[in-house]
Each structure stands twice: as C-alpha cells, then as structure tokens.
Design a protein around this motif. Structure first.
Motif, short mmCIF file in Angstrom:
data_model
loop_
_atom_site.label_atom_id
_atom_site.label_comp_id
_atom_site.label_asym_id
_atom_site.label_seq_id
_atom_site.Cartn_x
_atom_site.Cartn_y
_atom_site.Cartn_z
N PHE A 22 0.85 -1.18 0.00
CA PHE A 22 0.00 0.00 0.00
C PHE A 22 0.89 1.24 0.00
O PHE A 22 1.91 1.27 0.69
N TRP A 23 0.50 2.23 -0.78
CA TRP A 23 1.32 3.41 -0.88
C TRP A 23 0.45 4.64 -1.10
O TRP A 23 -0.73 4.54 -1.44
N ARG A 24 1.04 5.82 -0.92
CA ARG A 24 0.32 7.07 -1.11
C ARG A 24 1.29 8.19 -1.45
O ARG A 24 2.47 8.13 -1.11
N GLY A 25 0.77 9.20 -2.16
CA GLY A 25 1.53 10.40 -2.46
C GLY A 25 1.14 11.52 -1.51
O GLY A 25 -0.03 11.62 -1.09
N ILE A 26 2.09 12.35 -1.18
CA ILE A 26 1.87 13.46 -0.25
C ILE A 26 2.52 14.72 -0.84
O ILE A 26 3.64 14.65 -1.37
N VAL A 27 1.84 15.85 -0.73
CA VAL A 27 2.42 17.15 -1.09
C VAL A 27 2.40 18.02 0.16
O VAL A 27 1.32 18.25 0.75
N ASP A 28 3.56 18.48 0.56
CA ASP A 28 3.69 19.31 1.77
C ASP A 28 4.22 20.67 1.34
O ASP A 28 5.43 20.87 1.17
#
Length: 513
Positions: free
Chosen positions: A323-329
């Motif tokens: 399982f994976w996800r993208g993040i923008v900070d």
C-alpha cells in the motif's frame, strides 16, 4: 512519453505526457470549424479515474461441475479528463467525464447487463450542444446510433438508457473479456477541489443484481487565478503499471519492472513531494519513503512524481500486497495534502499483478459536493460459495424375513425349500434328458398345487368331523356310534382325524404320524 527529470535516489519528476489519441477520446467525424479545445492541443491531457468497483458472480462452469465458486463479474470506474500541468479544466471550460465497464466473470446469465445513473458535483453540468461518445472494445463513435443513444435517453434522474433491443432491452450487455466505454460532454462553471463525481451502476447478472458505486473522489477544476488553487494529489488509473526500463535511461531496467506515479498539483508553490509504502492498508507502519523538494515556479501548476521502488526503499517481495500514497507538503502555513491509499502486488519476473494496482469501492452513500446527494445504494456483496447439499439419509434397514411357511411334505418330509430344491433338481434332470425346462416348471407348479389343495381339503374334513362329534356328545352324552365308520371312510379316502399328515403321490399313499 514526456520528459523525465531525475531526483536523487529513484524518485523522479515526470511531465505526464501523451498524444491526444492516448486520452481515449473516441474519434468522430469532423464537424464545423471551431476554435481548438484545450484537450485537442494538449500533449499531457489524460483521464483521472476513480477506483475500480467489482461485482461478484458464481462462475457458471463451476456450478455445472458441482463445485461453485465466486469471481469478479464486472469491473467498472468513473473519471474525468484533465491536464493538471496546464491547469485544465478551469472554471468556464468545457470538459468530459467517462465510465468504463469490463466483463470479467462468466455468470450463467451469459454476461452482465447494466445502466448508469450519474451524480455530478456542483459546478459541473451536461453539455447537450455536444454529443455522447460510445465504444465497445475500443470501436465506436458519436451518438445517436444503435447502442449509443443521444441526450433523449438521459432521463430527469440522470439515468442513461440504452436504445437497443433483444434480451438486454434498455440495458447494455457485456460479456467476459470485453468492455464498454461512454464519454459525456460537460461544462465547468466554478473551481472545484476534492469534489466527488459519482455514478451508480445498476447491474443485472442473475446473481445479487447489485447497484455498484463508482466514484472519483477528487475532481479538480482550476481557478483562473493560480494562487487561488489549492494543493492536491491526483492519481491516474492505474496508479502502478508495468515499465521495463527507466524513462530517463532507456537502457537501465526498473527495479521490479514497474512504476508507481501520482500527480502533485502545487500551483507554482515550493515544498516537498513525498511517497510512502507499507504492508498496512491503514499506513500505520511505514515500510519506507522517499521525497523530492521543489522550488516555487520550478514545475508550474503541476508535475508527475514516479518511483520504481528502488533504494532507499527496502527490497519488495512478490505475493505481498503493498500500500502506498503520495503526499504534497507545501512550504508555509498550508497543511500537507495526503492522497488516497493505492495498492499493488509484484509479479514473479517483473511487473504488477493484473487488477492489483487498484483499490475497490464498496457500496454505501454516494454524495456530490455542494450538497448534491448520490442516494443510498445496495452494498456490493462479498458472498461465500453455497455449501454443498447434505447427503440423503441412509435407507431404513429391510424388514426381517417372515418365518418359513409350513411346506408340503414330499417323501422324506422336505419343507417348501426342500420342495423347491427337488423341483430344481427335477428340472435339471429334464434338461439333461432334452425335455423343455418351461414344461418341467409348469408340471412342478401343477403337482405342488394338487398337494396344497389336498392338504386344505383334509383340514376341512377334520374340522367338520370334530363339529359332528361335539354335537353328538352334547346331545347324546357319548361319541357318535358312526365315528369308527367315518374314520374308516377317511382312511380309504386318504385322510385321518387325529392330525396325522397323509402325503399323496401319483403312485402311492403313505400315512405319516
């Protein structure tokens, strides 16, 4: 493919590129000359689809074989056309939405039948000045035509009905290994971020006949003012896909024969793009991560971030769901934006397992933004194969055989079984002598019948004589003077009055007892 720029490690920036044909828009005959639309001149436009929803059906062959099991019946999803790198669609633009339905299982109905009902987010509406597009297995065109009706078949509840005939009627049918795609022109009247685009797919499959929820939960429409656009994470579908070599170094193989990718919508801000992986669907325990800093105005409104999961990510294994996800900070006071969790499995030898690179949507309440309700739908079932029928109870034991009947005594005193043995022996002798076996059976039957009749006649005479004796005894007080005479007569007739048995043959009479 567009250009790729390599960051340290294996995380890279991708200018998500594709020629217009790769957007999947169905080619139609040229119409009147008009100003080119944004998707017609874009090399980076693509479909941003929601997660795949599956129905469940009993495999027909397994039912026939008596070992039923369930499989995916149809897989379907809904999405919209966008070019985040060019900040399109923007408020005031025209655009497109689509849905696809794949036939995956083999129900005994011969396939699955369906129709869609749409729930558009606020700020998105139908554009009846352009026509609906339909395609079966990639071949089709513009409405109206058979199995591709125009706007007249979209009712007031946004349900779209077929104009076909036959067993499907006003539904569409899809068989195993085939697919339908429908594209609907829309207009965008206001900026959207995180807006929900829903479709309810009503399915008739001869099994649970579910209403499936198809959802794109992050429909994004840009504001003409770039600074007014929020940061977000978008995924193309599939978000993980086969790729044999690194895009920026075509002679270098990817670590696992695949890439995972998300779109970072940053609107010229600075910040950090991050990607995380786990074996926990809740992402409670992070297996590994990598990140990519970016400067203000470095990549424009949006850029693609892709990885092949090489170092510094720990080594991955086949047969495991990741399982994976993208993040923008973004830099400053804005909070990080975390994209929905994605998943995949690695195939032995490289690439991703088919259907593992997408999540599944379950049933529930569909809602659109701005208070537009999607309504209550039937949850997609996860049934278990029916239990095999219970075996029938064992038959009751047979009743005990009746006690042997008293047979007719022949010669040395054989009972009925002895008589039958004697008859069988006699038939064998007659057969050896050339006599007909059938004739011998009939003779034995006649002989046995005569003996039984004689036996019954003797019992009747004894009962009659006994009654006469009782009568004389009651009247005269002593036995009848004719008793001895009667006994003598009976003996001459082959009978006695003391219960003794007389056996008769054709040649002699023998008194027993």
């Amino acid at each position: 493919m567009g250009a790729f720029r390599l960051h340290r490690h294996r995380l890279l920036v991708r200018a998500v590129g594709a020629v217009l044909a790769a957007t999947g828009l169905v080619a139609v005959s040229p119409g009147p000359v008009h100003a080119a639309e944004w998707w017609e001149t874009s090399s980076t436009a693509g479909w941003y689809d929601g997660q795949v929803s599956y129905s469940q059906v009993l495999n027909c062959f397994s039912v026939i074989q008596g070992s039923p099991y369930y499989e995916a019946g149809v897989g379907a999803y809904v999405g919209y056309l966008a070019d985040p790198q060019s900040a399109r669609p923007a408020a005031g633009d025209k655009g497109w939405i689509r849905f696809r339905v794949y036939g995956m299982g083999n129900p005994c109905a011969g396939g699955s039948y369906f129709r869609p009902r749409f729930y558009l987010p606020s700020g998105m509406g139908w554009d009846p000045n352009r026509q609906i597009q339909c395609a079966y297995d990639g071949s089709g065109g513009s409405a109206p035509q058979a199995n591709c009706p125009g706007w007249g078949n979209m009712d007031g509840t946004n349900a779209y009905w077929n104009n076909g005939s036959g067993s499907g009627g006003n539904l569409w049918g899809v068989a195993q290994g085939h697919y339908w795609e429908f594209q609907f022109p829309v207009t965008m009247s206001q900026p959207l971020s995180g807006a929900i685009l829903d479709a309810h797919l009503e399915v008739a499959d001869g099994n649970s006949n579910p209403t499936m929820l198809l959802r794109q939960n992050n429909t994004y429409v840009f504001s003409p003012t770039p600074s007014a656009n929020p940061v977000t994470v978008l995924y193309d579908r599939p978000s993980s896909y086969d790729r044999a070599t690194l895009p920026w170094a075509s002679s270098t193989p990817t670590t696992y024969g695949m890439l995972s990718e998300f779109q970072a919508v940053v609107n010229n801000r600075s910040g950090v793009a991050r990607i995380e992986i786990s074996t926990d669907p809740g992402m409670g325990s992070i297996l590994g991560s990598d990140e990519l800093p970016f400067n203000a105005n470095q990549y424009g409104p949006s850029f693609g971030v892709a990885t092949d999961w090489g170092a510094p990510i720990p080594q991955l294994q086949t047969g495991v769901t990741y399982f994976w996800r993208g993040i923008v900070d973004p830099t400053g006071a804005e909070l990080p934006v975390v994209g929905p969790v994605q998943s995949f499995q690695l195939k032995p030898g490289g690439g991703v397992v088919s259907n593992s690179a997408t999540g599944t949507s379950s049933g529930g309440i569909g809602t659109g933004s701005g208070g537009v309700s999607g309504g209550t739908i039937t949850p997609v079932p996860q049934p278990q194969p029916p239990a095999p029928p219970a075996p029938p109870p064992p038959p009751p034991p047979p009743p005990p055989p009746p006690p042997p009947r008293a047979g007719v005594h022949v010669g040395g005193g054989h009972d009925r079984q002895g008589l039958e043995g004697h008859q069988g022996h006699a038939r064998l002798q007659r057969a050896l002598l050339g006599e007909g076996v059938g004739d011998g059976v009939e003779e034995d039957r006649q002989e046995a019948g005569r003996e039984v009749d004689d036996d019954r006649h003797g019992q009747g005479l004894r009962r009659r004589d006994r009654l006469e004796d009782l009568h004389h005894h009651a009247v005269e007080g002593d036995p009848s003077p004719d008793r001895q005479a009667r006994q003598d007569r009976r003996q001459r007739q082959g009978r006695d009055d003391g219960g003794g048995r007389v056996s008769t043959t054709a040649t002699k009479v023998t008194v027993k007892g």
